[in-house]
Design a protein around this motif. Structure first.
Motif, PDB file in Angstrom:
ATOM      1  N   THR A  67      -9.601  46.050 -37.509  1.00 30.14           N
ATOM      2  CA  THR A  67     -10.117  46.682 -36.297  1.00 30.14           C
ATOM      3  C   THR A  67      -9.134  47.757 -35.859  1.00 30.14           C
ATOM      4  OG1 THR A  67      -8.959  45.267 -34.736  1.00 30.14           O
ATOM      5  CG2 THR A  67     -11.033  44.427 -35.618  1.00 30.14           C
ATOM      6  N   ALA A  68      -9.480  48.396 -34.755  1.00 31.10           N
ATOM      7  CA  ALA A  68      -8.596  49.440 -34.226  1.00 31.10           C
ATOM      8  C   ALA A  68      -7.384  48.874 -33.528  1.00 31.10           C
ATOM      9  CB  ALA A  68      -9.383  50.317 -33.246  1.00 31.10           C
ATOM     10  N   LEU A  69      -7.157  47.558 -33.594  1.00 26.24           N
ATOM     11  CA  LEU A  69      -6.077  46.935 -32.845  1.00 26.24           C
ATOM     12  C   LEU A  69      -4.708  47.126 -33.477  1.00 26.24           C
ATOM     13  CD1 LEU A  69      -7.645  43.515 -31.857  1.00 26.24           C
ATOM     14  CD2 LEU A  69      -7.055  45.375 -30.336  1.00 26.24           C
ATOM     15  N   LYS A  70      -4.650  47.370 -34.783  1.00 29.38           N
ATOM     16  CA  LYS A  70      -3.377  47.267 -35.498  1.00 29.38           C
ATOM     17  C   LYS A  70      -2.285  48.119 -34.861  1.00 29.38           C
ATOM     18  CE  LYS A  70      -1.220  47.274 -40.002  1.00 29.38           C
ATOM     19  NZ  LYS A  70      -1.381  47.462 -41.454  1.00 29.38           N
ATOM     20  N   ARG A 213      -3.600  20.821 -25.732  1.00 35.24           N
ATOM     21  CA  ARG A 213      -4.839  21.235 -25.097  1.00 35.24           C
ATOM     22  C   ARG A 213      -4.919  22.744 -24.988  1.00 35.24           C
ATOM     23  NH1 ARG A 213      -6.343  17.262 -26.737  1.00 35.24           N
ATOM     24  NH2 ARG A 213      -8.262  18.433 -26.409  1.00 35.24           N
ATOM     25  N   THR A 214      -6.149  23.285 -25.022  1.00 31.32           N
ATOM     26  CA  THR A 214      -6.308  24.675 -24.618  1.00 31.32           C
ATOM     27  C   THR A 214      -6.500  24.695 -23.104  1.00 31.32           C
ATOM     28  OG1 THR A 214      -7.575  26.714 -24.783  1.00 31.32           O
ATOM     29  CG2 THR A 214      -8.803  24.660 -25.147  1.00 31.32           C
ATOM     30  N   HIS A 215      -5.536  25.236 -22.433  1.00 28.80           N
ATOM     31  CA  HIS A 215      -5.552  25.355 -20.977  1.00 28.80           C
ATOM     32  C   HIS A 215      -6.023  26.741 -20.565  1.00 28.80           C
ATOM     33  CE1 HIS A 215      -3.450  25.048 -16.891  1.00 28.80           C
ATOM     34  NE2 HIS A 215      -4.248  24.010 -16.926  1.00 28.80           N
ATOM     35  N   ARG A 216      -6.506  27.496 -21.557  1.00 22.22           N
ATOM     36  CA  ARG A 216      -6.917  28.880 -21.314  1.00 22.22           C
ATOM     37  C   ARG A 216      -8.263  28.950 -20.599  1.00 22.22           C
ATOM     38  NH1 ARG A 216      -5.015  30.512 -27.467  1.00 22.22           N
ATOM     39  NH2 ARG A 216      -2.808  30.810 -26.928  1.00 22.22           N
ATOM     40  N   LYS A 217      -8.400  29.990 -19.770  1.00 20.65           N
ATOM     41  CA  LYS A 217      -9.677  30.317 -19.135  1.00 20.65           C
ATOM     42  C   LYS A 217      -9.955  31.784 -19.445  1.00 20.65           C
ATOM     43  CE  LYS A 217      -7.713  26.931 -16.485  1.00 20.65           C
ATOM     44  NZ  LYS A 217      -6.289  26.584 -16.468  1.00 20.65           N
ATOM     45  N   ILE A 218     -10.895  32.022 -20.325  1.00 24.22           N
ATOM     46  CA  ILE A 218     -11.174  33.375 -20.796  1.00 24.22           C
ATOM     47  C   ILE A 218     -12.676  33.614 -20.783  1.00 24.22           C
ATOM     48  CG2 ILE A 218     -11.059  34.962 -22.765  1.00 24.22           C
ATOM     49  CD1 ILE A 218      -8.549  33.502 -23.689  1.00 24.22           C
ATOM     50  N   VAL A 219     -13.082  34.755 -20.253  1.00 20.76           N
ATOM     51  CA  VAL A 219     -14.461  35.232 -20.375  1.00 20.76           C
ATOM     52  C   VAL A 219     -14.395  36.682 -20.844  1.00 20.76           C
ATOM     53  CG1 VAL A 219     -16.635  35.726 -19.198  1.00 20.76           C
ATOM     54  CG2 VAL A 219     -15.311  33.705 -18.550  1.00 20.76           C
ATOM     55  N   ILE A 220     -15.197  37.014 -21.854  1.00 17.57           N
ATOM     56  CA  ILE A 220     -15.252  38.380 -22.380  1.00 17.57           C
ATOM     57  C   ILE A 220     -16.716  38.760 -22.540  1.00 17.57           C
ATOM     58  CG2 ILE A 220     -14.661  39.929 -24.278  1.00 17.57           C
ATOM     59  CD1 ILE A 220     -12.473  37.645 -24.885  1.00 17.57           C
ATOM     60  N   CYS A 221     -17.098  39.899 -22.000  1.00 22.51           N
ATOM     61  CA  CYS A 221     -18.469  40.395 -22.112  1.00 22.51           C
ATOM     62  C   CYS A 221     -18.466  41.754 -22.801  1.00 22.51           C
ATOM     63  CB  CYS A 221     -19.110  40.503 -20.733  1.00 22.51           C
ATOM     64  SG  CYS A 221     -19.280  38.916 -19.883  1.00 22.51           S
ATOM     65  N   ASP A 222     -19.082  41.806 -23.970  1.00 24.82           N
ATOM     66  CA  ASP A 222     -19.246  43.039 -24.741  1.00 24.82           C
ATOM     67  C   ASP A 222     -17.928  43.703 -25.120  1.00 24.82           C
ATOM     68  OD1 ASP A 222     -21.976  42.707 -24.630  1.00 24.82           O
ATOM     69  OD2 ASP A 222     -22.263  44.071 -22.933  1.00 24.82           O
ATOM     70  N   GLY A 223     -16.811  42.978 -25.040  1.00 25.77           N
ATOM     71  CA  GLY A 223     -15.516  43.565 -25.365  1.00 25.77           C
ATOM     72  C   GLY A 223     -15.058  44.591 -24.355  1.00 25.77           C
ATOM     73  N   VAL A 258      -8.713  44.136 -22.830  1.00 22.30           N
ATOM     74  CA  VAL A 258      -9.741  43.135 -23.123  1.00 22.30           C
ATOM     75  C   VAL A 258      -9.767  42.812 -24.617  1.00 22.30           C
ATOM     76  CG1 VAL A 258     -12.223  42.615 -22.979  1.00 22.30           C
ATOM     77  CG2 VAL A 258     -11.099  43.893 -21.141  1.00 22.30           C
ATOM     78  N   HIS A 259      -9.418  43.798 -25.454  1.00 23.95           N
ATOM     79  CA  HIS A 259      -9.397  43.565 -26.900  1.00 23.95           C
ATOM     80  C   HIS A 259      -8.450  42.420 -27.267  1.00 23.95           C
ATOM     81  CE1 HIS A 259     -10.832  47.934 -27.927  1.00 23.95           C
ATOM     82  NE2 HIS A 259     -11.703  47.252 -27.238  1.00 23.95           N
ATOM     83  N   TRP A 260      -7.353  42.333 -26.547  1.00 24.72           N
ATOM     84  CA  TRP A 260      -6.357  41.310 -26.892  1.00 24.72           C
ATOM     85  C   TRP A 260      -6.777  39.942 -26.382  1.00 24.72           C
ATOM     86  CZ3 TRP A 260      -3.102  42.742 -30.511  1.00 24.72           C
ATOM     87  CH2 TRP A 260      -2.977  44.122 -30.732  1.00 24.72           C
ATOM     88  N   LEU A 261      -7.487  39.893 -25.267  1.00 22.71           N
ATOM     89  CA  LEU A 261      -8.123  38.632 -24.872  1.00 22.71           C
ATOM     90  C   LEU A 261      -9.159  38.216 -25.915  1.00 22.71           C
ATOM     91  CD1 LEU A 261      -8.794  38.999 -21.017  1.00 22.71           C
ATOM     92  CD2 LEU A 261      -7.192  37.437 -22.119  1.00 22.71           C
ATOM     93  N   GLN A 262      -9.865  39.201 -26.435  1.00 21.29           N
ATOM     94  CA  GLN A 262     -10.857  38.941 -27.477  1.00 21.29           C
ATOM     95  C   GLN A 262     -10.213  38.333 -28.716  1.00 21.29           C
ATOM     96  OE1 GLN A 262     -14.159  38.551 -27.895  1.00 21.29           O
ATOM     97  NE2 GLN A 262     -14.883  40.670 -28.083  1.00 21.29           N
ATOM     98  N   LEU A 263      -9.072  38.862 -29.091  1.00 25.27           N
ATOM     99  CA  LEU A 263      -8.377  38.356 -30.268  1.00 25.27           C
ATOM    100  C   LEU A 263      -7.955  36.902 -30.076  1.00 25.27           C
ATOM    101  CD1 LEU A 263      -7.162  38.796 -33.060  1.00 25.27           C
ATOM    102  CD2 LEU A 263      -5.118  39.716 -31.959  1.00 25.27           C
ATOM    103  N   ILE A 264      -7.448  36.576 -28.882  1.00 26.60           N
ATOM    104  CA  ILE A 264      -7.065  35.190 -28.589  1.00 26.60           C
ATOM    105  C   ILE A 264      -8.274  34.277 -28.717  1.00 26.60           C
ATOM    106  CG2 ILE A 264      -6.261  33.627 -26.781  1.00 26.60           C
ATOM    107  CD1 ILE A 264      -4.578  35.942 -25.698  1.00 26.60           C
ATOM    108  N   PRO A 286     -14.982  47.538 -29.006  1.00 18.92           N
ATOM    109  CA  PRO A 286     -15.440  48.920 -28.793  1.00 18.92           C
ATOM    110  C   PRO A 286     -14.280  49.851 -28.469  1.00 18.92           C
ATOM    111  CG  PRO A 286     -15.985  47.531 -26.908  1.00 18.92           C
ATOM    112  CD  PRO A 286     -15.500  46.611 -27.981  1.00 18.92           C
ATOM    113  N   ILE A 287     -14.318  51.024 -29.057  1.00 22.53           N
ATOM    114  CA  ILE A 287     -13.263  52.014 -28.835  1.00 22.53           C
ATOM    115  C   ILE A 287     -13.342  52.525 -27.399  1.00 22.53           C
ATOM    116  CG2 ILE A 287     -12.395  54.276 -29.516  1.00 22.53           C
ATOM    117  CD1 ILE A 287     -13.477  53.716 -32.315  1.00 22.53           C
ATOM    118  N   GLN A 288     -12.188  52.547 -26.739  1.00 23.83           N
ATOM    119  CA  GLN A 288     -12.126  53.007 -25.361  1.00 23.83           C
ATOM    120  C   GLN A 288     -10.929  53.926 -25.173  1.00 23.83           C
ATOM    121  OE1 GLN A 288     -13.032  49.876 -22.316  1.00 23.83           O
ATOM    122  NE2 GLN A 288     -12.591  48.476 -24.016  1.00 23.83           N
ATOM    123  N   SER A 289     -10.990  54.751 -24.161  1.00 22.89           N
ATOM    124  CA  SER A 289      -9.845  55.583 -23.815  1.00 22.89           C
ATOM    125  C   SER A 289      -8.828  54.748 -23.048  1.00 22.89           C
ATOM    126  CB  SER A 289     -10.295  56.777 -22.970  1.00 22.89           C
ATOM    127  OG  SER A 289     -10.931  56.318 -21.789  1.00 22.89           O
TER     128      SER A 289
END
Length: 471
Positions: A67-70, A213-223, A258-264, A286-289
């Motif tokens: 992805t474009a994350l590298k 345990r996963t103690h994470r709370k994450i919501v991602i919509c459309d990246g 948000v991309h990095w939350l997505q990766l997690i 999705p690519i963003q500025s």
């Protein structure tokens, strides 16, 4: 009796060797040995299931090369911007580099940062973002209860799945143990995907994961939009349902962060679910500025030996020049963080600690209070929030460091749980969190320098403190 004494001695030696070979902190190691020494043979079982553990898992960082994350352009742009604009540039970049080196997550940007306070505001924002999603919805929670808010969210996910939106829901196997098949099946029939993270199972008798345990709370919509913070999906955090619902904070953000939350989420999903790969990855990133707010997503857990959130707390506290405002529901400091906080106060930094008057664990509350006298003698000012259970997890350092996320200020969050935090560099989030801190002080009472408590309470607090490394 002689043979019983010999058997007990052999048990102590074997147990001690086993625990010592784990190479944990000396205080934690001694605490476990002393605590289990007087539980003949049963101590082996207790330590096997509940003792500190490390976890090796296949991380999904190959996403970085697909992805474009590298090598996000954000990093170089931000580095040059910070070095040119900030009087604290070198310190900021050292902190950012430490996170990048230990996690692989670089400095990035957010287009917007919105602090959400309590359940009404948070759940409304999350439901609205989900309602507008068109490609995918990803959720990861420690607690997802089948109550009013849980059912409302589930029904909305069912609706979106029927519309063709890709829905994935990951919940912790113990924190969300109230979810039964009858609640989950409608989701699956609509086409959504669901998985438990470390659900207790007979196979864990060999390799127990009950303590991880996963103690994470994450919501991602459309990246494009992401959420994280302290709130779980439960009516206990919704003041519309309960007058004494938890008082909590959450963060809504947009942009490349948000991309990095997505990766997690994807790493956790592919680890816990039966899905082996996620096709069409580009649509999830999705690519963003670049945005105007420098931030960094920080994952931590027992699959990373660096205890990065623990290190970030220490680094921020040590860098403080004017103020440290810390809010946490569970304050059980490590020796290092206690030393850092008292040192900061002794050198004249405005150190303030806000904790609940009574958390949902009397043992943790008492353990926290056992540190109050030492902290106040150093100059730390402490407030106890009353009325409702305080559940926020934030820190503000000076006007340019701040952090919000899922991690409590205790060893469990630092070393055992899978957590996620957002660190921000600059005044935006620092101002939001400091304004909320001051607002919360209006509902709090300052702990007096000379606390008047009876001997039984003093004894209970001191005893609770002995269990600090285990809490």
């Amino acid at each position: 009796m002689k043979w019983l004494g010999i058997a007990w001695l052999v048990y102590i030696i074997c147990l001690s060797i086993w625990i010592i070979l784990q190479k944990r902190a000396p205080v934690s190691t001694l605490s476990w040995i002393l605590a289990l020494a007087f539980i003949p043979y049963g101590g082996f079982i207790i330590y096997h299931f509940f003792g500190p553990q490390k976890l090796k898992r296949q991380q999904f960082r190959r996403l970085l090369s697909r992805t474009a994350l590298k090598e996000h352009s954000d990093y170089l742009q931000l580095r040059n911007h910070i070095l040119a604009a900030s009087t604290h540039s070198q310190e900021l970049m050292q902190l950012a580099n430490m996170i990048r080196t230990t996690t692989g997550f670089p400095l990035t940007t957010a287009k917007s940062l919105k602090l959400l306070v309590d359940g009404t505001e948070t759940f409304t924002a999350i439901l609205d973002a989900i309602a507008h999603a068109t490609h995918h919805i990803h959720l990861e929670y420690y607690i997802f209860d089948p109550d009013r808010i849980g059912t409302r969210l589930r029904d909305l996910l069912i609706q979106k799945a029927k519309e063709g939106v890709k829905v994935r829901l990951l919940v912790d196997g113990i924190g969300s143990s109230r979810l039964k098949n009858a609640f989950i099946q409608p989701l699956l029939r609509a086409g959504a995907r669901f998985a438990f993270f470390h659900k207790p199972h007979i196979t864990q008798l060999i390799k127990p994961l009950v303590n991880l345990r996963t103690h994470r709370k994450i919501v991602i919509c459309d990246g494009l939009v992401g959420f994280t913070g302290g709130l779980n999906i439960t009516d206990q955090e919704d003041e519309r349902v309960y007058e004494y619902a938890y008082h909590d904070t959450h963060l809504q953000l947009t942009g490349n962060a948000v991309h990095w939350l997505q990766l997690i989420f994807m790493e956790d999903w592919l680890y816990a679910s039966e899905e082996k790969e996620i096709p069409d990855l580009a649509n999830y990133f999705p690519i963003q500025s670049s945005g105007p707010y420098p931030v960094q997503v920080i994952p931590s857990g027992p699959d990373n030996e660096w205890e990065i959130i623990h290190r970030i707390y220490l680094s921020m506290i040590q860098r403080a020049r004017k103020r440290i405002w810390l809010t946490t529901p569970y304050f059980v400091p490590t020796e290092a963080t206690l030393f850092a906080l008292t040192s900061a106060a002794l050198r004249g930094v405005d150190v303030r600690l806000l904790v609940p008057r009574m958390s949902d664990s009397r043992l943790v509350t008492s353990a926290a209070r056992s540190y109050f006298d030492e902290l106040m003698q150093a100059g730390v000012r402490i407030w106890e929030y009353h009325g409702r259970m305080l559940h926020s997890k934030t820190i503000v350092v000076d006007h340019h460091y701040s952090m919000i996320g899922t991690a409590n200020f205790d060893s469990r969050s630092f070393r055992l749980n899978f957590e996620v935090c957002i660190a921000a560099y600059g005044p935006r989030l620092a101002e939001l969190l400091s304004d909320q801190f001051e607002c919360d002080l209006a509902c709090a009472e300052r702990v007096p320098f000379n606390r008047h408590i009876g001997l039984p309470q003093k004894m209970f607090e001191a005893t609770a403190r002995l269990f600090s490394p285990l809490l």
